[in-house]
Enzyme design. Structure first.
Site, PDB file in Angstrom:
ATOM      1  N   GLU A 175      37.916  29.776  61.481  1.00 58.38           N
ATOM      2  CA  GLU A 175      37.408  30.601  60.367  1.00 58.38           C
ATOM      3  C   GLU A 175      38.100  30.213  59.059  1.00 58.38           C
ATOM      4  O   GLU A 175      37.475  30.155  58.004  1.00 58.38           O
ATOM      5  CB  GLU A 175      37.653  32.089  60.652  1.00 58.38           C
ATOM      6  N   ASP A 201      27.556  48.939  33.747  1.00 64.31           N
ATOM      7  CA  ASP A 201      26.655  49.075  32.610  1.00 64.31           C
ATOM      8  C   ASP A 201      27.072  48.108  31.515  1.00 64.31           C
ATOM      9  O   ASP A 201      28.161  47.524  31.551  1.00 64.31           O
ATOM     10  CB  ASP A 201      26.634  50.526  32.103  1.00 64.31           C
TER      11      ASP A 201
END
Ligand code: DGJ
Length: 742
Positions: free
Chosen positions: A616, A536
């Site tokens: 990777e 928020d």
């Protein structure tokens, strides 16, 4: 000067670059709202929008005599109040010393000041210098003498207006506030939809749009936190508003606790938005001379659709809400050990992760839950913020030195507001929990909640956390909060003040955060609450980034990050690449896709890098380098939602454009592969129509070749005709295009 007052017609006009907000001191001193929308002149008098008309079953002020035309039950109000004739949702319900539940506020005076106002002890949008002007309107009830000051700050260049209220007890005795909201926004005309953001753990901020209907539509939280379930943000927009067109109004509450956001559609098709602290379980005692300050609401209007509304919020929150050195400097690319090890780690394991990570350009190792007290799992240890030397054998400083020697920073996890029953802290201070006398208390994730309204609890936490942060070169803190609040009761407050505890808890959290962030200004704080349970605008004042969700699945993240982007800047969105099969969903997505999705956030990794193959690791290295290169575009660029993942289940696309339009980044994820697929035609946004742009796929997509390599288009062609995205192979494939002005 963005604030104008015309004394002849008693009209206040608040001007931003593209918007106007107008209100009027109406008959009998009532403060009426007139207008909020696209810019009009400061001398335009919109009084007629609040034209009095007789309404049956709506009362009239006594001073009106037998004139039945003036009623605050239907006239647009600036701060609605209970008990004096407005039967719609009220912002204020006081219980006066004589027991009356009534507020009858009339205009007394006003003042205009330069700079931004700051609600005491609460987060707020601030002025960096010469950006804001503030209007304070003083209202008072002529009988009870209860006084309310409405405080508006205008950020003209940001097209934003913030507001809050200060309620002062000038009566002859004690007042109890049963409801004290922050803002009311009335619309006398219009045919609207309301948009709210709902969710649950691992599924935050899903977008829900519904036509306004007679009665009330409410988004709220009674969980003691703003919550995963509803977000303190609401949009009202035209029925036909889209990303690129239409009127939209946003109301964002800078608050992290119980809240209510309500949209009411009344008997004569007028719409009222109200927002603030939830009145349930709220009762604030004001002794004579005391005052209560509500949290702030940031209001933004856009006449150019939802996309522009979001971009205005992003800019406001990036520049005028987030603070600290990481407001502007690049945040480190991090690796977090949570999904790599969970509780099962020691110093050597962490160093091993850091060794591989440092070689790939990763800059910060975050040591998550489990480094302290007796914390082998989630049933014990919270509150005992002392290094577990069985795990960190050489202590924190030694670990830090080993990580620093690899050229990396070290970060650490805390869950300050919580306590485990199996902890030394609980054994010493069971009375520090929120829990009524004689009640055992509800457990959630096996833990209780500390009473953050207590100064002694906060002092303990400040001392113990400061001690840890000073004991080693720690440069990051993850501040977690893993349960909601029940059994609300503080042993430190008398019975009549128990209705204050929810709010005092949040004030306490803010106080501790303020003290710690001020004492350790070089530390990057990241907010978290089981993922994005307290995402928020209040938290953003203390933590410039917040972990967006515990759901790290790249495909699920498309909709979570989409919903989050409506009000919160991308620079605040904590987002990591995690392992496959994904721990939460079991889904297997390509590493390139996980990278592209996580790059639309603060970017980092949350996997055991030691288990990755050499190939990777090469991709990770490429991704990290790429993110550093595009960092300013992502964190400061304009963000465009190009598709809605809740509607388009084939692909999701979004874009960043540099403020000077010289560069853009187009991201596309193919959610579902089809044999005979629909065309992915994407029209870009926010480019310079006359400029020529070269389109090329980012190096991230080394395994697939893409058309458009080096093709040159005008901005007009890219925005009107669009780019046809070539067929991507496989579910969840993704591509990132770079669009560079020649
Ligand atoms: C919830 C957070 O969202 C996770 O990232 C992790 O930190 C755990 N808590 C640790 O308990």
């Amino acid at each position: 000067m963005p604030i104008f007052y015309n004394p002849e017609i008693k009209i206040f006009t608040l001007q931003t670059q593209n918007t106007t907000y107008q209100m009027k001191v109406g008959d009998y001193g009532y403060l009426l709202h007139l207008y909020y929308g696209a810019k009009i002149g400061e001398n335009d008098d919109l009084s007629l929008l609040a034209y009095p008309l007789e309404r049956s079953f709506s009362g009239n002020p006594n001073e009106a005599g037998y004139d039945r035309s003036f009623t605050i039950d239907t006239l647009p109000q600036e701060y609605s109040m209970f008990g004096s004739g407005d039967f719609r949702s009220s912002c204020l319900i006081p219980v006066n010393p004589d027991g009356t539940r009534e507020a009858d506020l009339r205009y007394v005076s006003h003042e205009i000041e330069s700079g931004a106002a700051a609600p005491q002890g609460l987060p707020h949008v601030y002025d960096n210098g010469g950006e804001a002007e503030t209007l304070k309107i003083h209202l008072q009830d002529p009988v009870s003498h209860l006084a309310v000051t409405l405080v508006y700050t205008v950020f003209a260049a940001r097209d934003a207006i913030t507001r809050y209220a200060v309620i002062e007890n000038k009566t002859t005795g004690r007042v109890e506030l049963e409801k004290a909201l922050s803002a009311c926004l009335d619309f006398t005309h219009g045919d609207y939809d309301v948009i709210t953001f709902w969710g649950r753990h691992c599924f935050e901020r899903a977008v829900e749009r519904t036509p306004v209907r007679h009665g009330k539509i409410v988004a709220d939280s009674l969980r003691g936190a703003s919550s995963h379930q509803q977000n303190p943000f609401m949009i009202l927009c035209d029925h036909d508003a889209t990303e690129t067109a239409g009127d939209c109004w946003g109301m964002s509450l800078l608050y992290s606790g119980n809240f209510i956001a309500e949209c009411e559609y009344d008997q004569i098709w007028q719409t009222r938005l109200t927002m603030g602290i939830h009145p349930h379980a709220f009762r604030w005692v004001l002794e004579q001379g005391e005052s209560f300050t509500t949290p702030e609401v940031a209001m933004i209007y856009s006449g150019e659709g939802l996309g522009e509304l979001s971009r205005r919020y992003h800019k406001l929150y990036r520049h005028n809400l987030c603070r600290g050195q990481y407001k502007t400097s690049r945040r480190p690319v991090l690796i977090n050990n949570w999904e790599a090890t969970y509780f099962d780690f020691d110093d050597d394991k962490l160093v091993k992760i850091a060794e591989d990570a440092s070689k790939l350009g990763i800059e910060l190792l975050v040591m998550d839950d489990g480094w302290f007290g007796k914390r082998e799992g989630d049933t014990s240890g919270l509150g005992d913020w002392f290094v577990n030397t069985q795990k960190l054998r050489g202590g924190l400083d030694s670990l830090c030195r080993r990580i620093n020697a690899l050229g990396m920073k070290l970060g650490i996890w805390f869950e300050p507001e919580m306590i485990s029953e199996d902890s030394d802290l609980y054994r010493a201070h069971p009375e520090w929990c929120l829990r009524g006398p004689g009640r055992a208390g509800v457990r959630s994730r096996y833990q209780f909640v500390l009473d953050m309204s207590r100064e002694d609890v906060r002092q303990y936490l400040f001392d113990v956390i400061s001690g840890v942060l000073s004991s080693a070169n720690l440069e990051y803190v993850k501040w977690d909060m893993n349960r909601h609040i029940s059994n609300i009761y503080s042993g430190a407050l008398p019975a009549e003040k128990q209705g204050e505890v929810y709010h005092r808890y949040i004030l306490g959290v803010y106080d501790l955060m303020e003290r710690l962030t001020s004492a350790f200004p070089h530390v990057l704080f990241e907010g978290c609450s089981g993922g994005g349970g307290r995402f928020d605008a209040g938290m953003l004042y203390y933590t410039p980034q917040i972990w967006c969700s515990d759901d790290t699945d790249a495909i699920e993240r498309l909709s979570i990050q989409y919903g989050t982007s409506f009000s919160y800047p991308i620079s605040a969105v904590g987002s990591h690449v995690s392992a496959v099969p994904n721990h939460q969903t079991g889904r297997v997505t390509p590493l390139a896709t996980r990278g592209i999705v996580a790059m639309s956030g603060t970017f980092g990794y949350e996997l055991d890098i030691n288990k990755m193959t050499a190939e990777e690791k090469e991709i990770v290295k490429e991704q990290v380098a790429r993110f550093k290169e595009i960092y300013s575009l992502v964190s400061d660029g304009d963000y465009y939602r190009l598709t809605d993942p809740f509607k388009n289940t084939n692909y999701t696309a979004w874009q960043f454009t540099a403020p000077d339009q010289s560069r853009a980044l187009l991201n596309v994820v193919q959610v579902k592969m089809e044999v005979c697929p629909v065309n992915f035609l994407i029209r870009l946004r926010g480019l310079n129509p006359g400029a020529r742009y070269c389109v090329q796929a980012a190096p991230l997509n080394a395994t697939q070749r893409f058309e458009h390599e080096g093709t040159v288009y005008t901005g007009a062609a890219l925005m009107n005709a669009g780019l046809l995205i070539p067929l991507l192979k496989g579910d969840y494939a993704a591509v990132q295009y770079e669009i560079i002005q020649l």
